[in-house]
Design a protein around this motif. Sequence first.
Motif, PDB file in Angstrom:
ATOM      1  N   TYR A 153       0.835  -1.202   0.000  1.00 55.14           N
ATOM      2  CA  TYR A 153       0.000   0.000   0.000  1.00 55.14           C
ATOM      3  C   TYR A 153       0.871   1.254   0.000  1.00 55.14           C
ATOM      4  CZ  TYR A 153      -3.747   3.216   1.302  1.00 55.14           C
ATOM      5  OH  TYR A 153      -4.649   4.259   1.310  1.00 55.14           O
ATOM      6  N   MET A 158       2.366   1.871  -3.386  1.00 57.90           N
ATOM      7  CA  MET A 158       1.396   2.462  -4.309  1.00 57.90           C
ATOM      8  C   MET A 158       1.167   3.931  -3.983  1.00 57.90           C
ATOM      9  SD  MET A 158      -1.481  -0.278  -5.385  1.00 57.90           S
ATOM     10  CE  MET A 158      -1.795   0.793  -6.795  1.00 57.90           C
ATOM     11  N   GLU A 159       1.110   4.267  -2.693  1.00 56.17           N
ATOM     12  CA  GLU A 159       0.941   5.675  -2.316  1.00 56.17           C
ATOM     13  C   GLU A 159       2.080   6.528  -2.870  1.00 56.17           C
ATOM     14  OE1 GLU A 159      -1.555   6.411   1.694  1.00 56.17           O
ATOM     15  OE2 GLU A 159       0.473   5.634   1.992  1.00 56.17           O
ATOM     16  N   GLY A 170      -2.117  -4.851  -7.655  1.00 54.08           N
ATOM     17  CA  GLY A 170      -1.816  -3.430  -7.558  1.00 54.08           C
ATOM     18  C   GLY A 170      -1.230  -2.835  -8.821  1.00 54.08           C
ATOM     19  N   ALA A 201      -4.568   3.584  -4.439  1.00 55.72           N
ATOM     20  CA  ALA A 201      -3.683   2.732  -3.648  1.00 55.72           C
ATOM     21  C   ALA A 201      -4.520   1.659  -2.961  1.00 55.72           C
ATOM     22  CB  ALA A 201      -2.925   3.558  -2.619  1.00 55.72           C
TER      23      ALA A 201
END
Length: 204
Positions: A77, A80-81, A122, A146
């Motif tokens: 996560y 992705m952020e 993702g 995200a």
Amino acid sequence: MLTEWNQHVIECFPNEACGVIVNGEVRIFPNVHPDPLNHFEIDDLNWFECLRDDPKAIVIHSHTHGTALYDPRTPSYRDMELWLKTGNSIGICFTDGSKVSEMLWMHHRNDKPLEGREFIHGYQDCYSIIRDYYQQTLDIDLMNIARSFEWWEHNQNLYLENYERAGFRQVPLNDLKIHDVLLFKVRAKVPNHAGVVIGTNRFI
């Protein structure tokens, strides 16, 4: 270009290694995150210097944990952020301490064929298929989000909470047309799988 990087990745194991590609050259930086076994962080000063020298600087880092259930380069996560926040590509590799995998390059436009892709949550998952289909076929850029691995098990509802923000609306099943999106529940309480209608009784 990445030979020195690969050596650094192995030397850092079991911690995650990190660096930045600036104008085609790799700059290696210490991982300053307080939990380097599971995360990475580049000092802000180093990062801003890289952006000053190359606004399209690419962050690269290693993962050191993996199972047979998913690609160990799967972005977290936080990965992705970072990817979405910077607007730049990022690269993720995996090491077991003795060898280093090929880099997973995450670009904001993925022009690889939609069929036959390796599944990477993702980046090359079902929502990615929708985004990439809309980019490749309709030249429409859908929002990216995200998401953690198995987000549907962690109180996230990716599709129902965001479909209106992305410009979609619900339609009756018997009114489906090409380019419409189908949502599915697969062993989950919320829709966690999706596809795009590409023809009569056909979806990807």
